[in-house]
Scaffold this active site. Structure first.
Site, PDB file in Angstrom:
ATOM      1  N   LYS A 156      12.289   6.531   7.570  1.00 58.96           N
ATOM      2  CA  LYS A 156      11.411   5.885   8.551  1.00 58.96           C
ATOM      3  C   LYS A 156      11.469   6.548   9.917  1.00 58.96           C
ATOM      4  O   LYS A 156      10.476   6.570  10.636  1.00 58.96           O
ATOM      5  CB  LYS A 156      11.768   4.395   8.699  1.00 58.96           C
ATOM      6  CG  LYS A 156      11.189   3.510   7.616  1.00 58.96           C
ATOM      7  CD  LYS A 156      11.136   2.079   8.134  1.00 58.96           C
ATOM      8  CE  LYS A 156      10.681   1.110   7.041  1.00 58.96           C
ATOM      9  NZ  LYS A 156      10.662  -0.281   7.543  1.00 58.96           N
ATOM     10  N   LYS A 216       2.929   4.739  -6.647  1.00 59.88           N
ATOM     11  CA  LYS A 216       2.945   3.287  -6.655  1.00 59.88           C
ATOM     12  C   LYS A 216       1.994   2.753  -5.574  1.00 59.88           C
ATOM     13  O   LYS A 216       1.938   3.319  -4.480  1.00 59.88           O
ATOM     14  CB  LYS A 216       4.382   2.814  -6.394  1.00 59.88           C
ATOM     15  CG  LYS A 216       4.639   1.398  -6.818  1.00 59.88           C
ATOM     16  CD  LYS A 216       6.110   1.055  -6.714  1.00 59.88           C
ATOM     17  CE  LYS A 216       6.244  -0.443  -6.603  1.00 59.88           C
ATOM     18  NZ  LYS A 216       7.586  -0.894  -6.297  1.00 59.88           N
ATOM     19  N   LYS A 268       1.164  -0.197   0.774  1.00 57.33           N
ATOM     20  CA  LYS A 268       0.430  -0.457   2.004  1.00 57.33           C
ATOM     21  C   LYS A 268       0.297   0.797   2.845  1.00 57.33           C
ATOM     22  O   LYS A 268      -0.746   1.062   3.431  1.00 57.33           O
ATOM     23  CB  LYS A 268       1.172  -1.549   2.769  1.00 57.33           C
ATOM     24  CG  LYS A 268       0.483  -2.013   4.008  1.00 57.33           C
ATOM     25  CD  LYS A 268       1.217  -3.209   4.576  1.00 57.33           C
ATOM     26  CE  LYS A 268       2.701  -2.980   4.573  1.00 57.33           C
ATOM     27  NZ  LYS A 268       3.483  -4.193   4.743  1.00 57.33           N
TER      28      LYS A 268
END
Ligand code: TRP
Length: 331
Positions: A115, A197, A200
């Site tokens: 991240k 997959k 979002k």
């Protein structure tokens, strides 16, 4: 601290907007089906969400949306669904844990590395300390099981490690939780790229990637129509990843096994398959959307419900917090 009755399950869900069909078929639907087997706590983890930049109005909206979508999906009103920031004990225990977690443990966390990326120096301290807050969430409620995806397993390990470390030093403070990696849930892939997959973050770059739970029937039909298929003239087996994914969506919603859907669609055109998939998705989501709109038409009542749950849970959280405060000399 002993478990009496049903095992306690703690679920943390980020209010970062845009729940999609993968979330629904992979997780939410199973929680709804299994909710009576456990003593469930559903926590909307807004303090985790602000570890990366958020628009304040959007965060408020997403928090209510998330609660409303879960309720609309069938999570019962009497279940404990609350907002993390409504119970101050989360932040307080997180701070204490941070004072006992070595930096090295957090530096090893793969999610932080991913991240923060090349922005490491500029990413927030909160993002770095994120796993300590997650550990606090879980440990506050003497949690037995934590349903998470594979990506969160390392955070559960850290939760156990810090719990164990403090238990060793101070005596039995915490119940050590176990990860409950969801096996039964379907793994839904992106419509535009069935190798990845449904997520979002990928949906942010490609409108055809995900079906959102609040998408209108029109939008759902368009997205399914554009979904990737195979380079075969019709549905044939073994099918490629695109057709397999469409069949998986259909099969999961209809609770059918593979043999049945293979028989149903073998030799059919892609447009027949896509119409069937769009129909069944719309049929599933429409009643959820109707209940969602009903719930969101009275945000006051919804907020009251969330606050009520926080009030009921606060004594449980505080019992743990006080135990820890006492052990370390803060009380
Ligand atoms: N880190 C989790 C995620 O991104 C969210 C989360 C926060 C959580 N606190 C939790 C999950 C406690 C389970 C238990 O998915």
């Amino acid at each position: 601290m002993q478990t009496i009755g049903k095992p306690r399950v703690f679920s943390g869900i980020q209010p970062s907007g845009g729940l999609h069909l993968g979330n629904y078929l992979g997780a939410i639907r199973n929680w709804v089906r299994n909710q009576d087997k456990y003593d469930n706590i559903f926590c909307i983890v807004d303090l985790h969400t602000i570890t990366v930049a958020q628009d304040p109005a959007a965060l408020r909206e997403n928090t209510l949306d998330l609660a409303a979508v879960y309720l609309a999906s069938g999570i019962k009103r009497e279940q404990a669904m609350f907002v993390q920031s409504h119970i101050p004990a989360h932040a307080e225990l997180a701070w204490i844990l941070e004072c006992f977690i070595p930096m090295g443990w957090l530096e090893r966390m793969t999610q932080f590395k991913e991240k923060s990326g090349r922005e490491r120096e500029r990413s927030s301290t909160g993002l770095f300390a994120y796993p300590a807050l997650m550990a606090a969430d879980i440990l506050l409620y003497d949690t037995n099981f934590v349903p998470v995806g594979e990506d969160q397993r390392q955070h559960i390990e850290l939760t156990r490690d810090i719990g164990q470390r403090m238990n060793q030093r101070f005596g039995e403070l915490f119940v050590l939780p176990e990860a409950m990696i969801q096996a039964a849930g379907a793994r839904i892939m992106g419509l535009d790229d069935p190798e990845k997959k449904m997520s979002k973050s990928l949906a942010a770059d490609a409108t055809g990637h995900a079906i959102f739970m609040l998408d209108s029937p029109d939008v759902i039909r368009k997205k399914v129509a554009r979904a990737q298929t195979d380079a075969q003239p019709e549905v044939r087996f073994p099918a490629g990843p695109g057709v397999t994914n469409l069949l998986e969506i259909y099969r999961t919603i209809q609770d059918k096994d593979w043999a049945t859907v293979e028989k149903e669609f073998a030799g059919k055109s892609y447009s027949v398959l896509k119409t069937a998939v769009a129909d069944t998705v719309i049929e599933t989501l429409t009643p959820i959307q109707e209940r969602y709109r009903q719930i969101r038409s009275d945000d006051g009542a919804l907020m009251q419900q969330l606050r009520g749950a926080a009030e009921r849970l606060t004594p449980i959280a505080n019992t743990t917090l006080y135990r820890v405060q006492e052990a370390v000399g803060l009380r």
